[in-house]
Design a protein around this motif. Sequence first.
Motif, mmCIF file in Angstrom:
data_model
loop_
_atom_site.group_PDB
_atom_site.id
_atom_site.type_symbol
_atom_site.label_atom_id
_atom_site.label_comp_id
_atom_site.label_asym_id
_atom_site.label_seq_id
_atom_site.Cartn_x
_atom_site.Cartn_y
_atom_site.Cartn_z
ATOM 1 N N SER A 1 6.528 -12.033 -4.679
ATOM 2 C CA SER A 1 7.259 -12.335 -3.446
ATOM 3 C C SER A 1 8.681 -12.810 -3.721
ATOM 4 O O SER A 1 8.945 -13.482 -4.718
ATOM 5 N N GLY A 2 9.572 -12.461 -2.788
ATOM 6 C CA GLY A 2 10.967 -12.853 -2.899
ATOM 7 C C GLY A 2 11.471 -13.527 -1.649
ATOM 8 O O GLY A 2 10.707 -13.858 -0.733
ATOM 9 N N ALA A 3 12.779 -13.713 -1.578
ATOM 10 C CA ALA A 3 13.397 -14.505 -0.521
ATOM 11 C C ALA A 3 13.123 -13.975 0.872
ATOM 12 O O ALA A 3 13.048 -14.729 1.837
ATOM 13 N N GLY A 4 12.962 -12.650 1.006
ATOM 14 C CA GLY A 4 12.732 -12.076 2.316
ATOM 15 C C GLY A 4 11.455 -12.575 2.957
ATOM 16 O O GLY A 4 11.366 -12.682 4.187
ATOM 17 N N MET A 5 10.471 -12.899 2.141
ATOM 18 C CA MET A 5 9.200 -13.396 2.681
ATOM 19 C C MET A 5 9.384 -14.786 3.271
ATOM 20 O O MET A 5 8.895 -15.081 4.365
ATOM 21 N N THR B 1 18.336 -17.440 3.485
ATOM 22 C CA THR B 1 18.429 -16.820 2.173
ATOM 23 C C THR B 1 19.819 -17.027 1.593
ATOM 24 O O THR B 1 20.814 -17.046 2.312
ATOM 25 N N PHE B 2 19.887 -17.146 0.298
ATOM 26 C CA PHE B 2 21.171 -17.349 -0.369
ATOM 27 C C PHE B 2 22.042 -16.103 -0.335
ATOM 28 O O PHE B 2 23.237 -16.171 -0.544
ATOM 29 N N ARG B 3 21.452 -14.945 -0.097
ATOM 30 C CA ARG B 3 22.209 -13.705 -0.183
ATOM 31 C C ARG B 3 22.711 -13.212 1.170
ATOM 32 O O ARG B 3 23.301 -12.152 1.271
ATOM 33 N N ASP B 4 22.440 -13.969 2.218
ATOM 34 C CA ASP B 4 22.907 -13.589 3.544
ATOM 35 C C ASP B 4 24.282 -14.217 3.777
ATOM 36 O O ASP B 4 24.405 -15.406 4.012
ATOM 37 N N ASN C 1 10.576 -17.587 -5.131
ATOM 38 C CA ASN C 1 10.968 -18.617 -4.180
ATOM 39 C C ASN C 1 10.650 -20.008 -4.727
ATOM 40 O O ASN C 1 9.638 -20.209 -5.402
ATOM 41 N N VAL C 2 11.503 -20.961 -4.395
ATOM 42 C CA VAL C 2 11.317 -22.324 -4.883
ATOM 43 C C VAL C 2 10.643 -23.214 -3.840
ATOM 44 O O VAL C 2 10.527 -24.421 -4.035
ATOM 45 N N ASP C 3 10.207 -22.609 -2.733
ATOM 46 C CA ASP C 3 9.499 -23.389 -1.713
ATOM 47 C C ASP C 3 8.004 -23.429 -2.022
ATOM 48 O O ASP C 3 7.544 -22.847 -3.015
ATOM 49 N N ASP C 4 7.245 -24.107 -1.160
ATOM 50 C CA ASP C 4 5.798 -24.241 -1.369
ATOM 51 C C ASP C 4 4.997 -23.559 -0.267
ATOM 52 O O ASP C 4 3.857 -23.935 0.008
ATOM 53 N N VAL D 1 -3.688 -3.638 -8.516
ATOM 54 C CA VAL D 1 -2.583 -3.215 -7.669
ATOM 55 C C VAL D 1 -1.578 -4.359 -7.589
ATOM 56 O O VAL D 1 -1.953 -5.525 -7.571
ATOM 57 N N ALA D 2 -0.300 -4.015 -7.596
ATOM 58 C CA ALA D 2 0.774 -5.004 -7.437
ATOM 59 C C ALA D 2 1.467 -4.755 -6.104
ATOM 60 O O ALA D 2 1.751 -3.603 -5.755
ATOM 61 N N ILE D 3 1.713 -5.830 -5.367
ATOM 62 C CA ILE D 3 2.354 -5.730 -4.059
ATOM 63 C C ILE D 3 3.653 -6.518 -4.099
ATOM 64 O O ILE D 3 3.640 -7.738 -4.308
ATOM 65 N N VAL D 4 4.771 -5.834 -3.942
ATOM 66 C CA VAL D 4 6.099 -6.443 -4.025
ATOM 67 C C VAL D 4 6.591 -6.697 -2.602
ATOM 68 O O VAL D 4 6.752 -5.753 -1.820
ATOM 69 N N VAL D 5 6.849 -7.959 -2.270
ATOM 70 C CA VAL D 5 7.138 -8.327 -0.884
ATOM 71 C C VAL D 5 8.472 -9.057 -0.757
ATOM 72 O O VAL D 5 8.685 -10.094 -1.393
ATOM 73 N N GLY D 6 9.381 -8.517 0.047
ATOM 74 C CA GLY D 6 10.589 -9.235 0.420
ATOM 75 C C GLY D 6 11.527 -9.577 -0.713
ATOM 76 O O GLY D 6 12.213 -10.590 -0.663
ATOM 77 N N THR D 7 11.595 -8.720 -1.715
ATOM 78 C CA THR D 7 12.525 -8.977 -2.816
ATOM 79 C C THR D 7 13.507 -7.829 -2.960
ATOM 80 O O THR D 7 13.158 -6.661 -2.737
ATOM 81 N N SER D 8 14.732 -8.156 -3.331
ATOM 82 C CA SER D 8 15.782 -7.143 -3.480
ATOM 83 C C SER D 8 15.573 -6.270 -4.706
ATOM 84 O O SER D 8 16.190 -5.215 -4.839
#
Length: 237
Positions: free
Chosen positions: A7-11, A19-22, A87-90, A172-179
């Motif tokens: 998971s990435g920032a988009g999630m 997000t830091f990239r917006d 992500n650095v959140d919990d 299976v790998a699921i990539v979510v909300g990452t650039s």
Amino acid sequence: MRVTVLSGAGMSAESGVPTFRDVETGLWAKVDPYEISSSDGWRRHPEKVWAWYLWRHYMMKSVAPNDGHRAVAAWHDGADVHVVTQNVDDLHERAGSRQVYHLHGSLFSFRCDRCGLAYHGALPAMPEPVDTVEPPMCACGGLIRPDVVWFGEQLPTAAWDRSVEAVSRADVAIVVGTSSIVYPAAGLPELALAEGIPVIEVNPEETPLSDRVTVSLRETSATALPGLLQRLPALLG
């Protein structure tokens, strides 16, 4: 089935985390990113960096996991689920996920910048952001810093090793909300593909990974992830 979610920032953004990239609404639109996310910035202005991360730490308390986080947590009932997050959140943990590996550290962990000892002391309340706050001091004389990965720093070894293992052993790998542009994290789905592991991308936007994955879903995590586990056989054919 063994499922690894990356998971990435988009999630987190779907829960209202900026997000830091917006460049329009991101937190970095108001501050110099290097000044508050680098070792150099910490050495020059620790009181500024500490204030920034302390605010982000408390800001997260007003943010809740979204349907995507909750869906991943619910998969534990029918699968062996591992979450690798940039992500650095919990939010994954608060939703109920149990095997979560933070590649970029956590806003909820702190340590001494000199001796590395974990810090469990009280933190001052911060209902609104302020310019500067003096960081606590360790008994060794060092300053207490957020246990996050700044520019130029190495990823935490234990989290990285567990992430590589989780990807390598996945069905299976699921990539979510990452650039899919920030390395070395962006190399993990590439590792899965190289080993013949199906990779599903969940992202409203196209990424450099999109034309290489097994399945690409142009949906948000909150829309795609509920029920996705049950849809896997049909998606993967």
